[in-house]
Design a protein around this motif. Structure first.
Motif, mmCIF file in Angstrom:
data_model
loop_
_atom_site.group_PDB
_atom_site.id
_atom_site.type_symbol
_atom_site.label_atom_id
_atom_site.label_comp_id
_atom_site.label_asym_id
_atom_site.label_seq_id
_atom_site.Cartn_x
_atom_site.Cartn_y
_atom_site.Cartn_z
ATOM 1 N N UNK A 59 -3.133 -12.841 58.544
ATOM 2 C CA UNK A 59 -4.202 -14.091 58.069
ATOM 3 C C UNK A 59 -4.086 -15.098 58.244
ATOM 4 N N UNK A 60 -5.372 -16.195 57.859
ATOM 5 C CA UNK A 60 -5.738 -17.142 57.929
ATOM 6 C C UNK A 60 -6.655 -18.113 56.952
ATOM 7 N N UNK A 61 -6.489 -18.746 56.307
ATOM 8 C CA UNK A 61 -6.861 -19.669 55.180
ATOM 9 C C UNK A 61 -7.085 -20.728 55.888
ATOM 10 N N UNK A 62 -8.449 -21.314 54.477
ATOM 11 C CA UNK A 62 -8.221 -22.714 54.526
ATOM 12 C C UNK A 62 -8.925 -23.298 53.465
ATOM 13 N N UNK A 63 -8.490 -24.393 52.553
ATOM 14 C CA UNK A 63 -9.543 -24.835 51.523
ATOM 15 C C UNK A 63 -9.440 -25.719 50.922
ATOM 16 N N UNK A 64 -10.223 -25.943 49.842
ATOM 17 C CA UNK A 64 -9.604 -27.312 49.506
ATOM 18 C C UNK A 64 -9.601 -27.530 48.083
ATOM 19 N N UNK A 65 -8.610 -28.490 47.270
ATOM 20 C CA UNK A 65 -8.504 -28.645 45.850
ATOM 21 C C UNK A 65 -9.020 -30.122 45.650
ATOM 22 N N UNK A 66 -9.669 -29.957 43.995
ATOM 23 C CA UNK A 66 -10.403 -31.222 43.918
ATOM 24 C C UNK A 66 -9.149 -31.733 41.812
ATOM 25 N N UNK A 67 -9.849 -33.237 42.038
ATOM 26 C CA UNK A 67 -8.677 -32.896 40.721
ATOM 27 C C UNK A 67 -9.645 -34.223 39.925
ATOM 28 N N UNK A 68 -10.010 -34.902 38.810
ATOM 29 C CA UNK A 68 -10.794 -35.596 37.986
ATOM 30 C C UNK A 68 -10.482 -35.369 36.540
ATOM 31 N N UNK A 69 -10.055 -37.240 36.474
ATOM 32 C CA UNK A 69 -9.680 -36.931 34.801
ATOM 33 C C UNK A 69 -11.246 -36.272 34.104
ATOM 34 N N UNK A 70 -12.284 -37.218 35.024
ATOM 35 C CA UNK A 70 -14.065 -37.063 34.363
ATOM 36 C C UNK A 70 -14.399 -35.888 35.249
ATOM 37 N N UNK A 71 -15.313 -34.953 34.235
ATOM 38 C CA UNK A 71 -16.145 -34.117 35.674
ATOM 39 C C UNK A 71 -16.162 -35.162 35.925
ATOM 40 N N UNK A 72 -17.527 -36.143 35.733
ATOM 41 C CA UNK A 72 -17.707 -36.425 37.146
ATOM 42 C C UNK A 72 -17.512 -37.238 38.097
ATOM 43 N N UNK A 73 -16.410 -37.003 38.161
ATOM 44 C CA UNK A 73 -14.861 -37.768 39.456
ATOM 45 C C UNK A 73 -14.741 -37.086 39.580
ATOM 46 N N UNK A 74 -14.854 -34.834 39.577
ATOM 47 C CA UNK A 74 -13.883 -34.196 39.920
ATOM 48 C C UNK A 74 -14.591 -33.958 41.307
ATOM 49 N N UNK A 75 -15.407 -34.281 42.538
ATOM 50 C CA UNK A 75 -15.535 -33.796 43.334
ATOM 51 C C UNK A 75 -16.305 -35.038 44.485
ATOM 52 N N UNK A 76 -15.541 -35.735 43.810
ATOM 53 C CA UNK A 76 -15.528 -36.500 45.054
ATOM 54 C C UNK A 76 -14.776 -37.204 46.029
ATOM 55 N N UNK A 77 -13.184 -37.008 45.713
ATOM 56 C CA UNK A 77 -12.178 -36.558 46.841
ATOM 57 C C UNK A 77 -11.653 -35.208 46.430
ATOM 58 N N UNK A 78 -11.717 -34.595 47.972
ATOM 59 C CA UNK A 78 -11.364 -33.177 48.070
ATOM 60 C C UNK A 78 -9.723 -33.823 49.054
ATOM 61 N N UNK A 79 -8.971 -32.239 48.613
ATOM 62 C CA UNK A 79 -7.300 -32.324 49.076
ATOM 63 C C UNK A 79 -7.626 -30.951 50.315
ATOM 64 N N UNK A 80 -7.616 -30.731 51.121
ATOM 65 C CA UNK A 80 -7.687 -29.305 52.343
ATOM 66 C C UNK A 80 -6.592 -29.480 52.672
ATOM 67 N N UNK A 81 -5.816 -27.632 52.474
ATOM 68 C CA UNK A 81 -5.337 -26.844 52.817
ATOM 69 C C UNK A 81 -4.693 -26.211 53.613
ATOM 70 N N UNK A 82 -4.425 -25.434 54.372
ATOM 71 C CA UNK A 82 -4.286 -24.308 55.362
ATOM 72 C C UNK A 82 -3.011 -23.688 55.504
ATOM 73 N N UNK A 83 -3.377 -21.985 56.086
ATOM 74 C CA UNK A 83 -2.117 -21.692 56.412
ATOM 75 C C UNK A 83 -2.418 -20.300 56.892
ATOM 76 N N UNK A 84 -1.268 -19.496 57.851
ATOM 77 C CA UNK A 84 -1.357 -18.864 59.312
ATOM 78 C C UNK A 84 0.042 -18.133 58.599
#
Length: 454
Positions: A303-328
């Motif tokens: 398997x191989x995967x790749x994804x993004x995680x987003x966090x925010x204290x307010x909904x309007x700020x949720x998708x401003x910054x994402x953090x990538x993650x991947x695994x094989x």
């Protein structure tokens, strides 16, 4: 102007020919769509192999088996999935941590995370080893062979069914022809008898006897007409032709009088589609047993995967910054022990395999017995056909001589009626013997596996 006349004449001729061809084509199309059919036996069989319900369904089963093969092949291709989620932490979970700045024995309640979080991950997996997949692909191919054999068996059964129905129509038509001939002969005799009665040469009882026999033949003619209608309906049903369509046949009984003994009695049970189907069933049961025994083997996937995680204290700020993650990596699943059910299931599969093998041996004997029965029936019907072929010539000669003697005043009306009854009986027995010989020949060919369908 004269130099254009040949051209204009030729043009008119071409237009006329084109118009006639168009009208003829339209007329042919109307004949086809109106449901009027004139078929020979082979054309009836050809139509049935394309339209009869059982053949159509068998052909669909064949297509389904091809899709099953593609299904198992598709299992060996990479599988890609995309998952996503959105979370609204209505109340963050509280955890207790030591008070590092003060007294470590004290626990401070804290909350980690944010009110809103979201994630999107795509993963591709590839099966490296799975015994069920590879055995399933092999079983699908065997299942496809089973559907092919089933299609052949259905087509052969349909051919025999249409042939028998076609011969029934021939019997009805020939019986009507014979009755019409008898009516003509008997009508002439009745007319002559009435004329002789009016002249005082014969008695009234002779007229009544012949009239009663003539009336019976007329009733028989009407009954045969209804029988013919049902025979046609049965033929249309066997062909898959709508019952409201109009069907006529091209051939007569005379086209099938060349009944002959088979070239030889050499045959092989392997030529019977039923035997081939049972052999395929044995192979399927063997693969099922093998699959059950190999269930202890591990399954290995990459398997191989790749994804993004987003966090925010307010909904309007949720998708401003994402953090990538991947695994094989690799995933190994190995059922070391799953109780004893697999052992007993394998034993059940082994019993099923043995039963199918026993059925194969039994079918071998059954086919041989069917061939002997079909051969006996054909020989008996063939002998009857040869006998009745001679008898009809003899009874026709007797009838002609009796009628001649009656017209000369030598024989009585009872002699005429008796000779007519014997002639009709011989004619019916001849037609029955002929059709029985033809049908039994078809069934003998079917029993020996000599009927081939493309």
């Amino acid at each position: 102007m004269r130099c254009w006349l040949p051209y204009i004449t030729m043009r008119k001729t071409l237009l006329t020919v084109a118009l006639l061809l168009t009208v003829k084509a339209l007329s042919a199309q109307q004949d086809t769509t109106s449901g009027n059919y004139v078929f020979s036996l082979e054309e009836c069989i050809k139509y049935a192999l394309s339209n009869q319900n059982n053949v159509v369904n068998a052909r669909l089963s064949r297509q389904s088996s091809l899709e099953r093969i593609r299904e198992y092949r598709g299992r060996l291709l990479p599988h890609v999935t995309v998952t996503g989620n959105f979370t609204d932490n209505l109340k963050l979970q509280t955890s207790l941590i030591p008070d590092i700045a003060g007294n470590p024995d004290n626990k401070i309640p804290v909350q980690f995370g944010t009110k809103f979080s979201s994630a999107l991950t795509g993963e591709a997996t590839q099966t490296l080893f799975n015994s069920d997949y590879f055995l399933g692909l092999r079983a699908a191919k065997v299942y496809d062979e089973l559907s092919v054999r089933d299609l052949q068996r259905t087509a052969i059964d349909t051919r025999v069914q249409v042939s028998v129905a076609y011969f029934d129509v021939l019997v009805a038509l020939e019986s009507i022809r014979i009755v019409d001939a008898n009516l003509a002969q008997f009508g002439k005799t009745l007319k002559d008898t009435k004329a002789r009665y009016e002249e005082g040469v014969t008695e009234r009882i002779d007229v009544d006897r012949i009239q009663a026999s003539f009336n019976s033949v007329e009733t028989e003619r009407a009954n045969l007409e209804r029988t013919k209608g049902y025979a046609y309906d049965l033929l249309k049903f066997s062909m898959g032709l709508p019952l409201n369509a109009k069907l006529d046949i091209k051939e007569t009984v005379n086209d099938f009088t060349s009944v002959a003994l088979p070239d030889s009695m050499n045959y092989s049970v392997l030529d019977r589609p039923e035997y081939a189907m049972q052999r395929v069933q044995v192979e399927l049961n063997r693969l099922s047993l093998k699959s059950k025994k190999l269930e202890f083997l591990p399954t290995l996937n990459a398997f191989v995967n790749y994804g993004f995680n987003w966090f925010g204290g307010e909904f309007s700020e949720l998708y401003k910054t994402g953090f990538g993650a991947s695994a094989l990596g690799l995933r190994l699943s190995w059922p070391i022990f799953a109780g004893t059910e697999r052992i007993y299931q394998a034993r059940q599969y082994a019993i099923t395999l043995q039963q199918s093998q026993n059925d194969l041996s039994y079918l071998d004997q059954q086919i041989k017995l069917q061939v002997r029965d079909a051969w006996t029936q054909f020989k008996n019907n063939y002998a009857s056909y040869l006998t009745q072929q001679k008898n009809i010539e003899l009874t026709q000669g007797v009838y002609d001589r009796v009628v001649l003697k009656y017209e000369q005043g030598v024989s009585t009306s009872l002699d005429v009626i008796s000779a007519d009854n014997n002639l009709k009986l011989a004619q019916n027995e001849y037609i029955t013997a002929l059709i029985n010989a033809l049908i039994s020949k078809v069934k003998l060919d079917q029993a020996m596996g000599k009927i081939k369908v493309e």
